[in-house]
Design an enzyme around this catalytic site. Sequence first.
Site, PDB file in Angstrom:
ATOM      1  N   ILE A 143       0.855  -1.190   0.000  1.00 55.32           N
ATOM      2  CA  ILE A 143       0.000   0.000   0.000  1.00 55.32           C
ATOM      3  C   ILE A 143       0.893   1.243   0.000  1.00 55.32           C
ATOM      4  CG2 ILE A 143      -1.749   1.295   1.269  1.00 55.32           C
ATOM      5  CD1 ILE A 143      -2.784  -1.326   2.369  1.00 55.32           C
ATOM      6  N   GLU A 193       2.098  -3.753   5.684  1.00 52.34           N
ATOM      7  CA  GLU A 193       1.161  -3.442   4.598  1.00 52.34           C
ATOM      8  C   GLU A 193       1.566  -4.132   3.293  1.00 52.34           C
ATOM      9  OE1 GLU A 193       4.222  -0.071   4.635  1.00 52.34           O
ATOM     10  OE2 GLU A 193       3.271  -1.438   6.049  1.00 52.34           O
TER      11      GLU A 193
END
Length: 414
Positions: free
Chosen positions: A291, A333
């Site tokens: 991300i 992430e």
Amino acid sequence: MLDDPAPDALEALTEFLYLVPVGLMQFHMDGRVMLANPLAAQFLMPLAPAGDLSDAYSALAPLVPDLARLVHGSTDRTGVILDHRRCEAAGGVVLSVTLHRLHGATMLLVLDDVTRLVEQERRIQADQQRFRAIFDNVRDYAIYTLDAEGCVDGWNPSLQRFGGWQPEDVERRPIEVFFPPEDRAPERMAGMLAEARRTGSLEMEGWRRRRDGSRIWANSVLTALPDEAGGVRGFVAVSRDMTERKRMEDELRRLATTDPLTGASNRRAGQAALAEIFAGPDGAAVLMLDIDHFKSINDRHGHKAGDEALCSLVATCRAVLPAGTPVIRWGGEEFLIVLPGAADAAAMAETLRAAIAATEVTLAEGALCMTASLGVATGGDRSPEALLQRADAALYAAKRGGRNRVEQAPVQAG
């Protein structure tokens, strides 16, 4: 009886009467006792009035009150009048009483001590009742029998509690009635019975079918019943309901292999999935994604928003990717997606990138948008680790190239 037995014959007859293991009494139909061996006297003297054995009807009245009626009511000149009637004698002894008409008015009474036999029969009956109570009332088990061809020939009430089955549902039906449709292949059923015949017993575990069509996870043991010729005359099947254990094992497995926040596979499960697919005939392709600017999401909106972003990302991946595709939280992430083969891996990554960019995460203060960078690696790597290293290098190339983009690693030569 001999009219004028020789001395040797009389001695042999007397010895026989003393040694024979049953009580013998010969009497006239008017009741006069003509002969009684010691064992007959031992049985009857405690019962006879004043121990008098001169009259058969009086001596035997406690055992066979209707003896006179039986004798005088019999019209046959020879044959059995009373056949193995069991009677309680003194001291808890049980006697089997048999009465023969030898000829005309001459009767022969045979008394056999069957006390131990009766006690053994009582124990067997008690054991049978005990086992029947167990078999009929077990709740987690089903116990039933099959004939040599594998058809149910003995219904037990445990089948009703186990799967809701009634006798008319299963009797004379093949064992496959208890299996779900996809497991009923004739060759599998035949192989199962053949293995039980060969080894004497077969244990198996899997889904079984209830009467209403629902399923139950069961452990089943199929035991062959030998016949006198050394073949198999049938089988006993015992199935145990293991559904709850199976549910707990599946839950433990899920907890051990799943990321608790997002529901994606954890890194350990991901490594196993990658190794399995990599070893397959088509090899593997991996998509590694991260991300973009995830730290700023946490800083601006809080960690709860970051958690929601991660969960939303996993949901988007599962919506876009083919069913069953491993989605793995590799760390923080960063996520890993494993695909079999190399076909369309880059196109799949681009579709996924666009879907993530179009996803909005709903927060209390409004919608949150996010993007992701993806690295793709395919080709003939020597190991899963080498494939991961190339995907990781492609991911960082995508980040350096401006983020929200897909970068494919150069194809590795085989």
